[in-house]
Design a protein around this motif. Structure first.
Motif, PDB file in Angstrom:
ATOM      1  N   LEU A 198       0.825  -1.196   0.000  1.00 55.64           N
ATOM      2  CA  LEU A 198       0.000   0.000   0.000  1.00 55.64           C
ATOM      3  C   LEU A 198       0.867   1.257   0.000  1.00 55.64           C
ATOM      4  O   LEU A 198       1.863   1.345   0.719  1.00 55.64           O
ATOM      5  N   CYS A 199       0.460   2.225  -0.810  1.00 51.13           N
ATOM      6  CA  CYS A 199       1.190   3.482  -0.942  1.00 51.13           C
ATOM      7  C   CYS A 199       0.433   4.588  -0.197  1.00 51.13           C
ATOM      8  O   CYS A 199      -0.702   4.914  -0.578  1.00 51.13           O
ATOM      9  N   PRO A 200       1.011   5.171   0.849  1.00 52.24           N
ATOM     10  CA  PRO A 200       0.295   6.194   1.622  1.00 52.24           C
ATOM     11  C   PRO A 200      -0.192   7.365   0.784  1.00 52.24           C
ATOM     12  O   PRO A 200      -1.306   7.856   0.987  1.00 52.24           O
ATOM     13  N   ASP A 201       0.608   7.823  -0.173  1.00 50.07           N
ATOM     14  CA  ASP A 201       0.194   8.962  -1.003  1.00 50.07           C
ATOM     15  C   ASP A 201      -1.037   8.622  -1.836  1.00 50.07           C
ATOM     16  O   ASP A 201      -1.970   9.423  -1.944  1.00 50.07           O
ATOM     17  N   LYS A 202      -1.061   7.443  -2.419  1.00 53.24           N
ATOM     18  CA  LYS A 202      -2.215   7.035  -3.221  1.00 53.24           C
ATOM     19  C   LYS A 202      -3.437   6.804  -2.336  1.00 53.24           C
ATOM     20  O   LYS A 202      -4.575   7.139  -2.725  1.00 53.24           O
ATOM     21  N   MET A 203      -3.238   6.236  -1.169  1.00 51.49           N
ATOM     22  CA  MET A 203      -4.344   6.053  -0.227  1.00 51.49           C
ATOM     23  C   MET A 203      -4.941   7.410   0.144  1.00 51.49           C
ATOM     24  O   MET A 203      -6.168   7.587   0.194  1.00 51.49           O
ATOM     25  N   ARG A 204      -4.085   8.376   0.400  1.00 55.03           N
ATOM     26  CA  ARG A 204      -4.545   9.717   0.782  1.00 55.03           C
ATOM     27  C   ARG A 204      -5.341  10.364  -0.358  1.00 55.03           C
ATOM     28  O   ARG A 204      -6.375  11.005  -0.115  1.00 55.03           O
ATOM     29  N   GLN A 205      -4.892  10.186  -1.579  1.00 54.83           N
ATOM     30  CA  GLN A 205      -5.603  10.761  -2.727  1.00 54.83           C
ATOM     31  C   GLN A 205      -6.995  10.150  -2.886  1.00 54.83           C
ATOM     32  O   GLN A 205      -7.972  10.865  -3.167  1.00 54.83           O
ATOM     33  N   TRP A 206      -7.099   8.851  -2.697  1.00 52.12           N
ATOM     34  CA  TRP A 206      -8.410   8.200  -2.761  1.00 52.12           C
ATOM     35  C   TRP A 206      -9.311   8.690  -1.626  1.00 52.12           C
ATOM     36  O   TRP A 206     -10.489   8.977  -1.829  1.00 52.12           O
ATOM     37  N   MET A 207      -8.753   8.783  -0.433  1.00 55.58           N
ATOM     38  CA  MET A 207      -9.534   9.227   0.712  1.00 55.58           C
ATOM     39  C   MET A 207     -10.092  10.638   0.471  1.00 55.58           C
ATOM     40  O   MET A 207     -11.273  10.907   0.728  1.00 55.58           O
ATOM     41  N   GLN A 208      -9.259  11.514  -0.038  1.00 55.64           N
ATOM     42  CA  GLN A 208      -9.695  12.893  -0.300  1.00 55.64           C
ATOM     43  C   GLN A 208     -10.774  12.952  -1.375  1.00 55.64           C
ATOM     44  O   GLN A 208     -11.726  13.742  -1.289  1.00 55.64           O
ATOM     45  N   MET A 209     -10.664  12.088  -2.392  1.00 53.68           N
ATOM     46  CA  MET A 209     -11.676  12.080  -3.447  1.00 53.68           C
ATOM     47  C   MET A 209     -13.026  11.600  -2.933  1.00 53.68           C
ATOM     48  O   MET A 209     -14.071  12.163  -3.262  1.00 53.68           O
ATOM     49  N   LEU A 210     -13.006  10.565  -2.122  1.00 58.12           N
ATOM     50  CA  LEU A 210     -14.259   9.939  -1.678  1.00 58.12           C
ATOM     51  C   LEU A 210     -14.898  10.673  -0.489  1.00 58.12           C
ATOM     52  O   LEU A 210     -16.094  10.508  -0.248  1.00 58.12           O
ATOM     53  N   HIS A 211     -14.090  11.454   0.228  1.00 57.18           N
ATOM     54  CA  HIS A 211     -14.622  12.095   1.428  1.00 57.18           C
ATOM     55  C   HIS A 211     -14.632  13.626   1.302  1.00 57.18           C
ATOM     56  O   HIS A 211     -15.157  14.299   2.138  1.00 57.18           O
TER      57      HIS A 211
END
Length: 236
Positions: A223-236
């Protein structure tokens, strides 16, 4: 209403990393071995112990494998898991599909809900088309269905289905009161454009399930923290 977010993880270390990003559902599977390959039973037990020791956290889901493998593993899943998924590969008629579902359900702990699975590339999986599985699941008492890809070759479920068929599947799920999750090598850009693919919001997925697009490299990476953060920001 905002869609839920499911992230597939392979072990407890990845699970602990994922919870930092407000993931709603942690789905345990081994991406090196296929679409719904299970992790080791020992990992299920570690996760169950971790979940029992915590307070509020994400729901737990487990991939059980395809058909016969799923039946054989179902009774080993700890009751701390909320969901289990069994791939329909090889079940190419309604009776086979219902029989597989019934066999898995009979062996799962009472508290674990079986989620139906349909594959966008159903011919590769030698199973029924997504529309038929969705209808069969609704009539067989399911409340949730996952739309995935069997072969992980870079083509997403959205690429395989196209916008018209995807819209019709969303309509079908809505009419049959099925919560549905869209998986299958989907990307953040594709999800960001979901309003164009499926204009009526009530027909859009209730959940987006992702692995490869939040990893370093491809789905077998970490898991890549930067990519996880980008998904989280898009969905929330």
């Amino acid at each position: 209403m905002k869609p839920e977010w499911l992230v597939s993880v392979r072990d407890l270390a990845e699970a602990k990393r994922a919870v930092e990003f407000d993931v709603a559902i942690l789905d345990f599977k081994e991406p090196r071995r296929g679409a719904l390959a299970p992790v080791a039973v020992q990992i299920w037990r570690q996760v169950a112990s971790w979940a029992s020791a915590g307070k509020d956290g994400p729901l737990l889901s487990a991939a059980l494998g395809e058909s016969d493998q799923a039946v054989g593993l179902a009774d080993q899943l700890p009751p701390e898991f909320a969901f289990a998924k069994a791939g329909p590969s090889g079940c190419n008629d309604p009776d086979q599909t219902r029989g597989m579902w019934d066999a898995v359900r009979a062996r799962l702990p009472d508290r674990v809900e079986l989620v139906a699975v349909a594959y966008a590339d159903h011919r590769s999986a030698d199973c029924l088309p997504a529309e038929q599985i969705l209808d069969l699941a609704a009539r067989h008492g399911f409340r949730r269905i996952l739309l995935d890809t069997c072969e992980k070759n870079g083509r997403s479920s959205i690429d395989l289905l196209g916008s018209s068929r995807l819209l019709n599947l969303g309509r079908q799920a809505h009419q049959q009161l099925l919560w549905w999750s869209l998986a299958g090598s989907i990307t953040r850009d594709q999800v960001a454009g979901m309003a164009k693919l499926i204009p009526p919001p009530e027909f859009r997925p209730d959940c987006f399930a992702v692995r490869g697009d939040v990893c370093d490299g491809d789905r077998i990476g970490t898991l890549c923290p930067d990519k996880m953060r980008q998904w989280m920001q898009m969905l929330h």
